[in-house]
Scaffold this motif. Sequence first.
Motif, PDB file in Angstrom:
ATOM      1  N   THR A 186       8.770 -12.284 -11.887  1.00 15.88           N
ATOM      2  CA  THR A 186       7.764 -11.271 -11.594  1.00 15.88           C
ATOM      3  C   THR A 186       7.101 -11.630 -10.276  1.00 15.88           C
ATOM      4  OG1 THR A 186       5.802 -10.097 -12.395  1.00 15.88           O
ATOM      5  CG2 THR A 186       5.955 -12.434 -12.935  1.00 15.88           C
ATOM      6  N   ALA A 187       6.877 -10.616  -9.428  1.00 18.20           N
ATOM      7  CA  ALA A 187       6.489 -10.894  -8.052  1.00 18.20           C
ATOM      8  C   ALA A 187       4.999 -10.787  -7.765  1.00 18.20           C
ATOM      9  CB  ALA A 187       7.252  -9.956  -7.103  1.00 18.20           C
ATOM     10  N   GLN A 188       4.336  -9.752  -8.286  1.00 18.76           N
ATOM     11  CA  GLN A 188       2.985  -9.492  -7.803  1.00 18.76           C
ATOM     12  C   GLN A 188       2.144  -8.752  -8.835  1.00 18.76           C
ATOM     13  OE1 GLN A 188       2.826  -7.638  -3.873  1.00 18.76           O
ATOM     14  NE2 GLN A 188       0.965  -6.548  -4.464  1.00 18.76           N
ATOM     15  N   PRO A 189       1.830  -9.351  -9.946  1.00 20.09           N
ATOM     16  CA  PRO A 189       0.962  -8.665 -10.891  1.00 20.09           C
ATOM     17  C   PRO A 189      -0.499  -8.878 -10.506  1.00 20.09           C
ATOM     18  CG  PRO A 189       1.639 -10.756 -11.816  1.00 20.09           C
ATOM     19  CD  PRO A 189       2.317 -10.632 -10.473  1.00 20.09           C
ATOM     20  N   PRO A 190      -1.409  -7.990 -10.943  1.00 14.42           N
ATOM     21  CA  PRO A 190      -1.073  -6.745 -11.623  1.00 14.42           C
ATOM     22  C   PRO A 190      -0.909  -5.584 -10.634  1.00 14.42           C
ATOM     23  CG  PRO A 190      -3.431  -7.098 -11.733  1.00 14.42           C
ATOM     24  CD  PRO A 190      -2.861  -8.258 -10.962  1.00 14.42           C
ATOM     25  N   ILE A 191      -0.016  -4.678 -10.961  1.00 12.27           N
ATOM     26  CA  ILE A 191       0.133  -3.444 -10.199  1.00 12.27           C
ATOM     27  C   ILE A 191      -0.049  -2.286 -11.177  1.00 12.27           C
ATOM     28  CG2 ILE A 191       1.703  -4.468  -8.502  1.00 12.27           C
ATOM     29  CD1 ILE A 191       3.952  -2.880 -10.098  1.00 12.27           C
ATOM     30  N   SER A 192      -0.089  -1.070 -10.647  1.00 11.21           N
ATOM     31  CA  SER A 192      -0.247   0.084 -11.517  1.00 11.21           C
ATOM     32  C   SER A 192       0.585   1.244 -10.985  1.00 11.21           C
ATOM     33  CB  SER A 192      -1.716   0.510 -11.599  1.00 11.21           C
ATOM     34  OG  SER A 192      -2.119   1.115 -10.384  1.00 11.21           O
ATOM     35  N   PRO A 193       0.947   2.201 -11.848  1.00 13.24           N
ATOM     36  CA  PRO A 193       1.646   3.393 -11.371  1.00 13.24           C
ATOM     37  C   PRO A 193       0.864   4.140 -10.297  1.00 13.24           C
ATOM     38  CG  PRO A 193       1.829   3.226 -13.750  1.00 13.24           C
ATOM     39  CD  PRO A 193       0.851   2.170 -13.327  1.00 13.24           C
ATOM     40  N   GLN A 194      -0.471   4.108 -10.389  1.00 11.06           N
ATOM     41  CA  GLN A 194      -1.292   4.764  -9.369  1.00 11.06           C
ATOM     42  C   GLN A 194      -1.050   4.148  -7.999  1.00 11.06           C
ATOM     43  OE1 GLN A 194      -3.574   7.477  -9.480  1.00 11.06           O
ATOM     44  NE2 GLN A 194      -3.372   7.187  -7.265  1.00 11.06           N
ATOM     45  N   GLN A 195      -0.847   2.838  -7.957  1.00 11.44           N
ATOM     46  CA  GLN A 195      -0.589   2.183  -6.682  1.00 11.44           C
ATOM     47  C   GLN A 195       0.724   2.651  -6.061  1.00 11.44           C
ATOM     48  OE1 GLN A 195      -1.895  -1.759  -8.581  1.00 11.44           O
ATOM     49  NE2 GLN A 195      -1.926  -2.230  -6.400  1.00 11.44           N
ATOM     50  N   ILE A 196       1.695   3.013  -6.893  1.00 10.67           N
ATOM     51  CA  ILE A 196       2.947   3.565  -6.362  1.00 10.67           C
ATOM     52  C   ILE A 196       2.641   4.849  -5.606  1.00 10.67           C
ATOM     53  CG2 ILE A 196       5.204   4.547  -6.943  1.00 10.67           C
ATOM     54  CD1 ILE A 196       5.233   2.747  -9.402  1.00 10.67           C
ATOM     55  N   ALA A 197       1.851   5.726  -6.235  1.00  6.99           N
ATOM     56  CA  ALA A 197       1.489   6.988  -5.592  1.00  6.99           C
ATOM     57  C   ALA A 197       0.701   6.742  -4.310  1.00  6.99           C
ATOM     58  CB  ALA A 197       0.686   7.851  -6.559  1.00  6.99           C
ATOM     59  N   ASP A 198      -0.231   5.780  -4.342  1.00  2.00           N
ATOM     60  CA  ASP A 198      -1.045   5.489  -3.155  1.00  2.00           C
ATOM     61  C   ASP A 198      -0.164   5.034  -1.993  1.00  2.00           C
ATOM     62  OD1 ASP A 198      -3.226   6.097  -4.695  1.00  2.00           O
ATOM     63  OD2 ASP A 198      -3.921   4.029  -4.928  1.00  2.00           O
ATOM     64  N   VAL A 199       0.783   4.136  -2.277  1.00  2.00           N
ATOM     65  CA  VAL A 199       1.676   3.628  -1.229  1.00  2.00           C
ATOM     66  C   VAL A 199       2.537   4.757  -0.674  1.00  2.00           C
ATOM     67  CG1 VAL A 199       3.695   2.169  -0.782  1.00  2.00           C
ATOM     68  CG2 VAL A 199       1.733   1.246  -2.040  1.00  2.00           C
TER      69      VAL A 199
END
Length: 352
Positions: A278-291
């Motif tokens: 695992t590389a970089q927790p925590p992430i969220s689905p919202q962060q995918i949209a933001d990026v």
Amino acid sequence: MARKRLVLVTGINGYIAAHTAAALFKDGYAVRGTVRARTANVENLVRKLNEYHDGDRLELVEIPDISADGAFDRAVDGVQAIAHIASPVSTTETDPAPMMRAAVQGTTSLLSSALVEARKRSGKDALKSVVFMSSMSAVFSPNRPAGHVFTESDWNDVAEEELRRLGTSAPGYTFHQASKTAAERAFWKYGKETGVEFAMTSLCPAPVFGPPLYLPEPISSLSIRIKEVYDIFEGGPIPEFSPIRSTFIDVRDVAELVLRVFEQHGEQPGARNRYVLTAQPPISPQQIADVLRESFPERREKIGEGNPGERYPRMTWKFDSSKAASLLGREWIGFRQSVVDSAKAFLGAKSV
């Protein structure tokens, strides 16, 4: 470049397996891949993989049913290493039995063939290493106390019991979690009971992002987590939070770790290793949209806005992937790069 060993990659047309084959080719290996049948997607993959080798280092073997006894006998003939990546994946199945059977028996069938093959040969041409592609789903268990740090010693001790309790009414993701856990347990049980001399390693990756080596047809057949990136990119809903969705790993890192395992453990008879990836927790689905909205401003009207800046709710659990990071020997590919590179691969893809 002098040719290195011959490696068997099961389910070579899969998302992780295709990248694994490409990484092996780039490092000079020859690859034999298994497929269920020579479909159009397999032919698309072959054309892509041909860009990574000199034209005579790829061989395909058709195995319609990986759970059948002796299914891998021909496939393991003459190989020096195996990356077992083929696995049934579905969140829409209503009967867990076929998935569980294929996951577990597919693993033990392969190991049985590998054991016979390993006993035939010795020296540099012997079968020396088998890598099993497991999942974070086999590690993460929601019944751990607050503050628990998940490591290679952890197991999902909930999914299989949940599946037994709920049967066909269990949600599809439970099928997947239970099958990955059961298959990895079978992997280690087989090694313990038979005392096989080849090195055995399991990799337990978090949800995998990163650009597909080739785009499958239809595009809806993308691997589960990378399809979430595609769906958001195409204006679909932003998924809800979940503990598993708080982690990620790039597919290129996973593929390179398979290579590193062969290089590091392939000459160690009887070696046994398990790695959490695992590389970089925590992430969220919202962060995918933001990026995606930030990196592709021309698609802002299409990509859902959601709640910009929202992060994963406070996570008390953590994941320790230091063992795998040490083996990789460099920094993990970051979340932003993984998401952006994935989206670039999707540009121009047919939405089907």
